[in-house]
Design an enzyme around this catalytic site. Structure first.
Site, PDB file in Angstrom:
ATOM      1  NE  ARG A 233       0.119  -8.365   2.288  1.00 27.36           N
ATOM      2  CZ  ARG A 233      -0.615  -7.758   3.235  1.00 27.36           C
ATOM      3  NH1 ARG A 233      -1.689  -8.328   3.721  1.00 27.36           N
ATOM      4  NH2 ARG A 233      -0.236  -6.598   3.709  1.00 27.36           N
TER       5      ARG A 233
ATOM      6  CE1 TYR B 160       3.068 -17.036  16.702  1.00 24.15           C
ATOM      7  CE2 TYR B 160       4.743 -17.301  18.386  1.00 24.15           C
ATOM      8  CZ  TYR B 160       4.355 -16.854  17.136  1.00 24.15           C
ATOM      9  OH  TYR B 160       5.252 -16.208  16.337  1.00 24.15           O
ATOM     10  N   GLY B 161      -0.614 -19.908  21.067  1.00 21.48           N
ATOM     11  CA  GLY B 161      -1.696 -20.684  21.693  1.00 21.48           C
ATOM     12  C   GLY B 161      -1.909 -20.356  23.161  1.00 21.48           C
TER      13      GLY B 161
ATOM     14  CG  ASP C  28      -7.586  -6.804   7.440  1.00 14.04           C
ATOM     15  OD1 ASP C  28      -6.754  -6.472   8.315  1.00 14.04           O
ATOM     16  OD2 ASP C  28      -7.715  -6.186   6.378  1.00 14.04           O
TER      17      ASP C  28
ATOM     18  NE  ARG D 194      -2.399  -1.096   3.656  1.00 16.41           N
ATOM     19  CZ  ARG D 194      -1.983  -0.239   4.562  1.00 16.41           C
ATOM     20  NH1 ARG D 194      -2.092   1.055   4.351  1.00 16.41           N
ATOM     21  NH2 ARG D 194      -1.461  -0.648   5.698  1.00 16.41           N
TER      22      ARG D 194
ATOM     23  CE1 TYR E 130       2.177  -7.336  -4.211  1.00 18.87           C
ATOM     24  CE2 TYR E 130       1.290  -6.408  -2.195  1.00 18.87           C
ATOM     25  CZ  TYR E 130       1.996  -7.405  -2.847  1.00 18.87           C
ATOM     26  OH  TYR E 130       2.492  -8.465  -2.141  1.00 18.87           O
TER      27      TYR E 130
ATOM     28  NE  ARG F 103       5.349  -6.426  16.496  1.00 17.58           N
ATOM     29  CZ  ARG F 103       5.785  -7.685  16.585  1.00 17.58           C
ATOM     30  NH1 ARG F 103       6.773  -8.008  17.381  1.00 17.58           N
ATOM     31  NH2 ARG F 103       5.236  -8.615  15.840  1.00 17.58           N
TER      32      ARG F 103
ATOM     33  CB  SER G 255       0.331  -3.948   9.796  1.00 17.53           C
ATOM     34  OG  SER G 255       1.259  -2.918   9.928  1.00 17.53           O
ATOM     35  CB  ALA G 256       3.900  -6.319  11.819  1.00 12.82           C
ATOM     36  CB  CYS G 257       0.253  -6.774  16.219  1.00 15.07           C
ATOM     37  SG  CYS G 257       1.180  -5.252  16.420  1.00 15.07           S
ATOM     38  N   GLY G 258       0.095  -9.903  14.503  1.00 13.48           N
ATOM     39  CA  GLY G 258      -0.448 -11.263  14.580  1.00 13.48           C
ATOM     40  C   GLY G 258      -1.969 -11.355  14.601  1.00 13.48           C
TER      41      GLY G 258
ATOM     42  CG  HIS H 166      -7.434  -2.523  10.520  1.00 13.21           C
ATOM     43  ND1 HIS H 166      -6.145  -2.054  10.676  1.00 13.21           N
ATOM     44  CD2 HIS H 166      -7.329  -3.588   9.683  1.00 13.21           C
ATOM     45  CE1 HIS H 166      -5.320  -2.800   9.976  1.00 13.21           C
ATOM     46  NE2 HIS H 166      -6.006  -3.729   9.365  1.00 13.21           N
TER      47      HIS H 166
ATOM     48  CE  LYS I 143      -6.111  -3.314   4.930  1.00 16.57           C
ATOM     49  NZ  LYS I 143      -6.394  -3.771   6.297  1.00 16.57           N
TER      50      LYS I 143
HETATM   51  C1  OXD Z   1      -2.997  -4.137   6.200  1.00 15.79           C
HETATM   52  C2  OXD Z   1      -3.517  -5.341   5.545  1.00 15.79           C
HETATM   53  O1  OXD Z   1      -2.133  -3.467   5.630  1.00 15.79           O
HETATM   54  O2  OXD Z   1      -4.416  -5.981   6.099  1.00 15.79           O
HETATM   55  O3  OXD Z   1      -3.474  -3.827   7.291  1.00 15.79           O
HETATM   56  O4  OXD Z   1      -3.043  -5.677   4.450  1.00 15.79           O
HETATM   57 MN    MN Z   2      -5.259  -4.978   7.757  1.00 21.88          MN
END
Ligand code: OXD
Ligand code: MN
Length: 598
Positions: free
Chosen positions: A377, A504-505, A286, A69, A210, A408, A261-264, A239, A219
């Site tokens: 992706r 995780y679990g 999402d 993005r 993309y 995070r 993003s990137a927090c699982g 979100h 989005k």
């Molecule tokens: C984001 C996605 O960027 O879900 O948040 O791709």
């Molecule tokens: Mn997202």
């Protein structure tokens, strides 16, 4: 097909503008998809993966400049600049339309214009919304087929005079005067525009093929335009993942969770609980659209039909359900290709000897480069997820019991705490943030990047008005019927920089406490920041973390929190005069309670 005169007139107008060689209405049929695949194969724009191991799976490699993005090229073109607020790029709508009109003029020469009617949300849900995307990208057609409900059923729902969001998309690479096509056409960065016109509910995207730049249902429609519709109509576009949690007694709770993003988020949505008897089922990973139901409770639908997940880091250890989801009917973008025509990315498994990397180059372990792009992706149908909830497409949605806000945060923020009430919960959402790690921007190391409600790049209007809308939701129902709100943080680190919480679990232990709080069962201590579990209130049986470490995870460090409060004040101030006063009141209340601590 359709008698919707508005739609027919719009398609005619855009066809005249973009001048494609052909116009194809996408009906969702297998024949049309097969034709698209054939065309892509003919011009070497798609790689057919090992059909025995990965049936109906394909790989695309994007242009090196078109991999994510592009927030700096994303615009909220509201009539007044004030309405876009301090967190969006604003562009005067008439000027932007003029500029983009010139770009779209003839931009589809030599190409096929596809018309994709799509529905965000189940076709039979009153909460769903319809969009129609015009695109010259066959890649987009194949992805939209997975990510949304598409084709004739959507036109049937639309009817002769139904409302739709027009979404115009061109990759911006006309094949004028016999120009040769390339595998991944796109326009240079300065010609890319991801434009939103909130008042007229229109989306115009130019120059990128993309992800969120091009799959306009996600989005652009389901968050940026939907957030404006939701404000005007009294609902919420967020979100957030949606999960269904069942305890060993068979009782059910539904949880929404927002993380930057990137927090699982996808991992949490498909969690495999470490505690026996507990079950997590997936409704969405999402986006959540939330409406007040007839009974006054907040109900969520997942407007999407698939997962557009980040591949690197996804493995049988981190997310076995995602791995099982992507074994068939999946489109991969920018991952590496193995010698057996299968896929690979960093974190999946030990690296093979040899690969073809995401740019199509030979790769060995000595190469010293990443084989898959960090934002590579998978696009996979949600229905293929082993943990998909049987009622994930319920038209009325599912009633939400708890909302989680996470980030995070290596220090300060405890593993979990509960807000005192809705207004305090909105405060927790507004102060969300993630600490910047060395992997991102080194000069901001250790600083907190605020991302209120994980919506920073996705709010289609003024951030302060958006927060006010959250506050106003409580006026639409009896507050006691709204979900309880929690802050969670799986990412606390010790002095050696090691994660204290296994994540995780094991996160099920936190979900268990939340489940029991919603049932009025588990205990908590009231602290300056909110209700925090005592160590005895958390199920630590069999957990491989010392009591001392659990204490650290639940501790409130007065000085660290006073520093945090200062940083929150600066963050609020940066949003200007429109910030709701009650948020400053909440901040003052927090500071007062901290100062009262021993
Ligand atoms: C984001 C996605 O960027 O879900 O948040 O791709
Ligand atoms: Mn997202």
């Amino acid at each position: 097909m359709t008698n919707n005169q508005k739609l027919l007139a719009w398609v005619d107008e855009m066809t005249t503008l973009c001048q494609p060689d052909d116009v194809v209405w996408f009906d969702g049929s297998k024949e049309q998809q097969d034709q698209i695949l054939e065309d892509l194969k003919k011009r070497d724009a798609i790689i057919t993966l090992n059909q025995d191991k990965l049936p109906n799976c394909y790989l695309f490699r994007s242009h090196v400049s078109d991999v994510a993005r592009v927030e700096e090229r994303t615009f909220i073109a509201s009539a007044s600049e004030e309405d876009a607020g301090p967190t969006n790029n604003w562009y005067e709508p008439t000027a932007l339309k003029e500029k983009m009109h010139a770009l779209y003029s003839g931009s589809m020469k030599g190409r096929t214009l596809y018309v994709i009617p799509f529905c965000m949300g189940p076709i039979d849900s009153p909460s769903s919304r319809i969009g129609v995307q015009i695109t010259d990208s066959p890649y987009v057609v194949l992805n939209m087929k997975i990510m949304a409900r598409t084709g004739q059923p959507v036109l049937d729902r639309l009817g002769d005079d139904g409302f739709f969001v027009p979404c115009l998309h061109s990759v911006g690479y006309p094949l004028t005067d016999g120009k040769e096509d390339v595998a991944w056409p796109c326009a240079p960065m300065e010609e890319k525009y991801i434009a939103h016109f909130p008042e007229t509910r229109e989306i115009w995207s130019y120059g990128s093929g993309y992800g969120g730049n091009a799959l306009l249902g996600k989005k652009c429609l389901a968050l940026r335009i939907a957030s404006v519709m939701a404000r005007d109509e009294g609902w919420m576009a967020e979100h957030m993942l949606i999960l269904k949690l069942t305890n060993p007694e068979g009782e059910v709770r539904h949880i929404c969770a927002a993380f930057p993003s990137a927090c699982g988020k996808t991992n949490l949505a498909m969690l495999v609980p470490s505690l026996s008897g507990w079950k997590v089922e997936t409704i969405g990973d999402d986006i959540a659209w939330l409406h007040i139901g007839k009974d006054g409770r907040l109900y969520a639908i997942n407007p999407e039909n698939g997962f557009f997940g980040v591949a690197p880091g996804t493995s049988m250890r981190s997310n076995p359900n995602a791995i099982k989801t992507i074994g068939k009917n999946t489109i991969f973008t920018n991952v590496a290709l193995t010698d057996d025509n299968e896929v690979w990315w960093e974190g999946l498994s030990p690296a093979p000897e040899h690969l073809i990397d995401w740019q199509g180059q030979d790769w060995t372990r000595e190469s010293g480069t990443r084989a898959a792009h960090p934002n590579s992706r998978f696009t996979a149908p949600a229905a293929q997820c082993p943990t998909i909830a049987p009622d994930w497409q319920a038209p009325e949605g599912v009633p939400i019991d708890a909302i989680l806000f996470g980030g995070r945060r290596p220090s300060t923020i405890p593993l979990v705490y509960e807000s005192f009430n809705w207004q305090h919960g909105v405060f927790l959402g507004s102060i969300m943030g993630s600490e910047v790690t060395a992997a991102i921007i080194s000069d901001q190391l250790g600083k907190v990047r605020r991302d209120p409600f994980a919506m920073l790049p996705f709010i289609g209007y003024h951030v302060a008005d958006y927060i006010q809308h959250w506050l106003d939701m409580a006026k639409l129902t009896d507050e006691s019927k709204l979900p309880k709100i929690y802050s969670v943080n799986w990412f606390r680190k010790d002095e050696d920089g090691q994660f204290i919480w296994p994540g995780y679990g094991e996160n099920i232990r936190v979900l268990e406490w939340i489940f029991e709080r919603t049932a009025g069962q588990a205990g908590a201590k009231k602290t300056a920041i909110g209700n925090v579990p005592n160590i005895k209130d958390l199920n630590t049986a069999g957990l491989n973390v010392s009591n001392e470490d659990v204490d650290t995870l639940l501790d409130i460090d007065k000085d660290a929190w006073l520093t945090e409060a200062q940083s929150i004040r600066a963050h609020f101030d940066s949003y200007g005069q429109k910030m709701p006063q009650v948020l400053y009141d909440e901040l003052q209340g927090l500071e007062d309670r901290l100062n009262d601590m021993d």
